[in-house]
Enzyme design. Structure first.
Site, PDB file in Angstrom:
ATOM      1  N   ASP A 137      -1.932   1.733 -12.023  1.00  0.00           N
ATOM      2  CA  ASP A 137      -2.643   1.099 -11.240  1.00  0.00           C
ATOM      3  C   ASP A 137      -3.690   2.278 -10.612  1.00  0.00           C
ATOM      4  O   ASP A 137      -4.676   2.620 -11.382  1.00  0.00           O
ATOM      5  CB  ASP A 137      -1.824   0.805  -9.720  1.00  0.00           C
ATOM      6  CG  ASP A 137      -2.529  -0.118  -8.963  1.00  0.00           C
ATOM      7  OD1 ASP A 137      -3.658  -0.205  -8.755  1.00  0.00           O
ATOM      8  OD2 ASP A 137      -1.858  -1.018  -8.082  1.00  0.00           O
TER       9      ASP A 137
ATOM     10  N   ASN B 135     -12.223  -4.627  -7.549  1.00  0.00           N
ATOM     11  CA  ASN B 135     -10.926  -3.781  -7.295  1.00  0.00           C
ATOM     12  C   ASN B 135     -11.296  -2.409  -7.202  1.00  0.00           C
ATOM     13  O   ASN B 135     -12.198  -1.875  -6.299  1.00  0.00           O
ATOM     14  CB  ASN B 135     -10.113  -3.932  -8.739  1.00  0.00           C
ATOM     15  CG  ASN B 135      -8.643  -3.824  -8.454  1.00  0.00           C
ATOM     16  OD1 ASN B 135      -8.237  -4.060  -7.471  1.00  0.00           O
ATOM     17  ND2 ASN B 135      -7.823  -3.196  -9.306  1.00  0.00           N
TER      18      ASN B 135
END
EC number: 3.1.1.17
Length: 291
Positions: free
Chosen positions: A196, A95
């Site tokens: 995020d 990620n």
């Protein structure tokens, strides 16, 4: 500013040498570069989901895709694998990632959903790729390794594990690259939803993108308090970085994956990239991977 929609736009990086914004669309398996001068988006497709991209000192990029680190040569579109990790975890992928002040690339992993809303917990980790291509594991049992950055004095590392709904601060040794002693810095409010991507500004304050919260928030690491909120015109806000010629503009990525057809019809801006001006604060240049 970028109307070309991303399924999962992420990891924006301002590349001063190209006067361009580099970013990834994770689920479309591509690395993109947008020029504000020509308004053109160029893309390089890769063979796995690509979680993050960072600048290389010698040109081109270092990327984290699937469960491997690799170099991307923009001109030839060649991807060269540096190292494979987590081959025992077929549902994991890299990620978010970012380069530290000494040119090391930090990037973390997460388990993909096996069905909508179903994900194996604590399967991710955070790794550091050194300029000599060696790797160390910094954190284990992470749910979704996400936003990361370093304090201006290089003594603190900030990291988000999204499913903890929190930003944590670690002590950081700039000489060894090691992190230690995590402590909770900020827990998101209900309406802010899930944290995020993240970046730091020239005043040492953190900006956190709130996925499904439709905003970026500014946090003061000294007090652990939110000091500013900027709302954006679509809910799935994924990451942010400063850019432009004096780093006074903020670029914000978003996603349309995860929205059903009814919601998508009401969200014409989902997946676009936005520019925020007039914040009254600047960012700092990105670090280069030192190899």
């Amino acid at each position: 500013v970028v109307k070309e929609k991303n399924r999962m736009g992420e990891c924006p990086v301002w590349e001063e040498r190209e006067s361009a914004l580099v970013y990834v669309d994770i689920n479309s398996q591509k690395v993109c570069r947008w020029s504000p001068l020509t308004n053109e988006v160029q893309s390089v497709f890769v063979d796995a989901r690509v979680g993050s991209v960072a600048l290389r000192q010698c040109g081109g990029y270092v990327i984290a895709l699937g469960t491997r680190f690799a170099f991307l040569d923009w001109d030839t579109k060649a991807v060269t694998t540096i190292l494979e990790l987590e081959q025992d975890k077929p549902s994991n992928r890299f990620n978010d990632g970012k380069v530290d002040p000494k040119g090391r690339f930090f990037a973390g992993t997460m388990a993909e959903e096996t069905a909508p809303g179903v994900r194996a917990r604590q399967q991710g980790a955070l790794y550091t790729l050194f300029p000599n291509h060696s790797v160390i594991k910094q954190l284990d049992q992470v749910d979704i390794s996400n936003g990361l950055d370093w304090s201006l004095d290089h003594r603190t590392f900030f990291h988000i594990d999204s499913l903890a709904y929190a930003v944590h601060a670690f002590s950081y040794d700039v000489h060894t690259g090691k992190i230690a002693c995590p402590k909770l810095l900020y827990h998101l409010e209900k309406e802010e939803q899930m944290p995020d991507g993240m970046c730091i500004d020239a005043e040492g304050k953190l900006w956190v993108a709130c996925i499904d919260g439709g905003r970026v928030i500014r946090i003061d690491p000294e007090t652990g308090k939110r000091i500013q909120t900027v709302r954006l015109p679509t809910p799935r806000i994924t990451s942010c970085c400063f850019g432009g010629k004096d780093y006074s503009e903020m670029y914000v990525t978003s996603a349309y994956d995860g929205l059903d057809e009814t919601t998508l019809a009401k969200e014409p801006h989902a997946g676009e990239i936005f520019k925020i001006t007039g914040l009254g604060v600047k960012g700092i240049p990105q670090n280069f991977y030192a190899a």
